[in-house]
Design a protein around this motif. Sequence first.
Motif, mmCIF file in Angstrom:
data_model
loop_
_atom_site.group_PDB
_atom_site.id
_atom_site.type_symbol
_atom_site.label_atom_id
_atom_site.label_comp_id
_atom_site.label_asym_id
_atom_site.label_seq_id
_atom_site.Cartn_x
_atom_site.Cartn_y
_atom_site.Cartn_z
ATOM 1 N N VAL A 111 8.220 -3.004 -1.172
ATOM 2 C CA VAL A 111 7.353 -1.820 -1.135
ATOM 3 C C VAL A 111 8.007 -0.785 -0.233
ATOM 4 O O VAL A 111 8.216 -1.025 0.959
ATOM 5 N N ILE A 112 8.363 0.370 -0.794
ATOM 6 C CA ILE A 112 9.037 1.390 0.003
ATOM 7 C C ILE A 112 8.134 2.568 0.345
ATOM 8 O O ILE A 112 8.491 3.396 1.175
ATOM 9 N N ALA A 113 6.962 2.638 -0.286
ATOM 10 C CA ALA A 113 6.030 3.713 0.052
ATOM 11 C C ALA A 113 4.617 3.300 -0.340
ATOM 12 O O ALA A 113 4.408 2.708 -1.398
ATOM 13 N N VAL A 114 3.665 3.578 0.548
ATOM 14 C CA VAL A 114 2.242 3.363 0.271
ATOM 15 C C VAL A 114 1.574 4.719 0.405
ATOM 16 O O VAL A 114 1.552 5.318 1.482
ATOM 17 N N ALA A 115 1.038 5.226 -0.699
ATOM 18 C CA ALA A 115 0.538 6.598 -0.731
ATOM 19 C C ALA A 115 -0.965 6.706 -0.520
ATOM 20 O O ALA A 115 -1.503 7.819 -0.474
ATOM 21 N N VAL A 116 -1.672 5.571 -0.409
ATOM 22 C CA VAL A 116 -3.131 5.606 -0.268
ATOM 23 C C VAL A 116 -3.568 4.640 0.820
ATOM 24 O O VAL A 116 -2.768 3.857 1.334
ATOM 25 N N SER A 117 -4.846 4.671 1.150
ATOM 26 C CA SER A 117 -5.415 3.750 2.129
ATOM 27 C C SER A 117 -6.722 3.193 1.576
ATOM 28 O O SER A 117 -7.314 3.754 0.636
ATOM 29 N N THR A 118 -7.172 2.094 2.147
ATOM 30 C CA THR A 118 -8.410 1.475 1.698
ATOM 31 C C THR A 118 -9.581 2.442 1.868
ATOM 32 O O THR A 118 -9.714 3.108 2.898
ATOM 33 N N GLY A 119 -10.409 2.504 0.836
ATOM 34 C CA GLY A 119 -11.552 3.402 0.850
ATOM 35 C C GLY A 119 -11.274 4.777 0.283
ATOM 36 O O GLY A 119 -12.203 5.564 0.079
#
Length: 613
Positions: free
Chosen positions: A550-558
Motif C-alpha cells: 500500500v503506497i497511498a491511503v486517500a481516505v479515513s474511517t467514517g
Amino acid sequence: MIKSLLIANRGEIACRVIRTARKLGVRTIAVYSDADAKALHVRMADEAVHIGAAPVRESYLLGDRIIAAAKATEAEAIHPGYGFLSENAEFAQSVLDAGLIWVGPNPASITAMGLKDEAKRRMQDAGVPTTPGYLGEDQSPERLKAEADAIGYPVLIKAVAGGGGKGMRKVDAAADFADALASCQREAASSFGNESVLLEKWVTNPRHIEVQVFGDTHGNVVHLFERDCSLQRRHQKVIEEAPAPGMDAATREAVCAAAVAAAKAVDYVGAGTIEFIADGSEGLRADRIWFMEMNTRLQVEHPVTEEITGQDLVEWQLRVASGEALPKRQDELAINGWAMEARLYAEDPAKGFLPSIGRLDTFAIGPAYRIDTGVEQGAEISAFYDPMIAKLIAWAPDRDAARLSLAATLDQTVIWPLKTNAGFLRKALLHPAFANAKLDTGLIGSEGDALLPDVIPSDTVLTEAAETIAAPGPLAGFRLNAQPRRDGRFLLDGMPVSVVLGPTEDNEPAPSALIAEGGQVWQLLPWRAGGAAGGDASDGAILSPMPGRVIAVAVSTGEMVIKGQKLLTLEAMKMEHSLVAPFDGTVVELNVSEGGQVSEGARLAMVGKAEAA
C-alpha cells in the motif's frame, strides 16, 4: 570470441542469450533469486549461482553479488539483458573495473543517453530533431506547472531516468497537472531512484517509430532499419512490427540516418535503439518525426528486426564485445518480408489488466513461427517480477500474412489457470484500424472495451464442452431417435450457466473441462462439483486483487465517499493500481496503512452504502 558468459538477468531474455551463446560454443552462467531456483534459465545454463532473495533489490539489482558470481565461476563477460542493471552506467563501470568484459555500450554512452533531458540536449547539438518541451533543472511543482501551461495542453510528463512506459503521465488539462506530477514522481522514485521529470508537447496522432543501431570498437555504426511500436497500453508496447507501415524509402533513409548520427554523437558501441515520436496525422514524413530517447541495450522487440534482416543480434553483441568488427556493412543489410511480435502477459484484461499470479498448470502456445519464453508448463509466475511469459513472433512475406499468422497462434493458445492477454492481443490484431495500419499510440485507449475479450465462449463451444462433461461416453452427442433435450446447470469460471443438452448415457460426469476460444480459456464445472455461486460482489468489501504494498491511503474511517472515488493505491508488479469506492457511501472499515504489505484477497477496507434520503 568470449569463452564464458554470465547473464545478469532472468526469464525470457536470459534464455534467449543462452541459446545464442550455446550456438557459439560459449559457456553460460545463470544467476537466480530464491523465487527462481527452479526457473528455466537456471536449468538451461551450464552453471547457476544463487544471488539473493526474491525482491529485485535483494538479488537482480545487487551488482556486487553479480560480479562476485562472475568471478567465482571464472566468467569472462557479463551480459545484462534488458531491464534491471542493463542501463546502469555505474554497474557497467564496476564490471570493467573487475577486469570483466561488459557486453554493452561504454559507461559514458549510457550516462550520456540515460537521462532524457541530457540526451535531448545532445541530440539538439548533433542536429537531430527533438520534440518541443521543458528540460530545465528547476523541478519545483510551481515551475513545472508554469512550463506545462506555456507549452499548452495536453502535455506529457516523463521521468528523466524512465523506461518501459513507467514514470509517464499524459495531462489533458491544467487542473489535472498537480496530481499527475505527484504520481509520476512517486513511480519514478520507486522504479528508478530519481524523481526528476521533463515535459514534452503531446503529439497529435502519435506513432512510435524506433531504429535499431549497432556500433563496434572500430568506429563503425550501422542501422538495421526501423520498427513500429505504436500499439501501446499505458505507454507500454503490446505489439511491435518491422518494417513500419507506410514508411517510404526517402523517409526511411532520413530517419535511419538521424539514428546513426545520434549513435555516433555518443561514440556508441553495441546494440542500441533510437526512439522517435512521429505525428502520423499526414502519414510518416521526415519533417514530422522527432527524437524521443535512446535505449542503450537490447530491446524486448529485437526479434522482429532479426526476422526481417536474418541477423542474430545477440551474436552481434558477443562478437562486438569480443573486439570484432560488425558482421555486416550497411550495404549488406536489407529488409526481407514482415515480422510481428505480441507480448503475452499473465494478466486479466477483464480486471483492468491486473497481473495473474500462480502456477502454469497448462501452458500450450499455438503453432508459431517463433516463440521466445522463459517459462514452461508447471512454472510459477511470481508477484516479484514482470508478468510477461512469452513473446510470440510471426514472419511472412507481407504484413497481412504476418498479422493473420500471429492471430492464429493466439487463437490456439491454451493457458490455465492463470489469465492472459491472449484474447486481447488477438482482438487487437484483427481490429480494422490495426489491420489497415491506421496506427497511433492511443488506439487501444480509444477503443476501450471493444478490444476486451469475450466474457463467455460462444454457444456452440459452450455446448460442446458441457456435453463432454455431462456425457463423456462413446454415445455423447448422438441424436438419431434422441430423447428430448434437457437443461444442464454448470459453473463457468464460478459463474452459473444453463446449457441445453442432448440425450446422454448414465455415465459418471467428467470433473471439469477447459474451454478455449479466441485466445481465452474458461473452466467449466458440473454444478454439484462447484457448489453455489459466490456471494454478492457489491457488498462494499475492498479486496486486494494481488499481493503488493500500500503506497497511498486517500481516505479515513467514517469518511463519506462517492462511487469511483480513489480509496487506496497498491503497488505490485512495478505498477500502481488504484482501488475505488464501488458506490456512494461511508468508509466503515480501514484495515491498512501506507507502506503495509498485503496478500491477495485480503480485505483492505469496507464501504457501507449511503442510506436513501
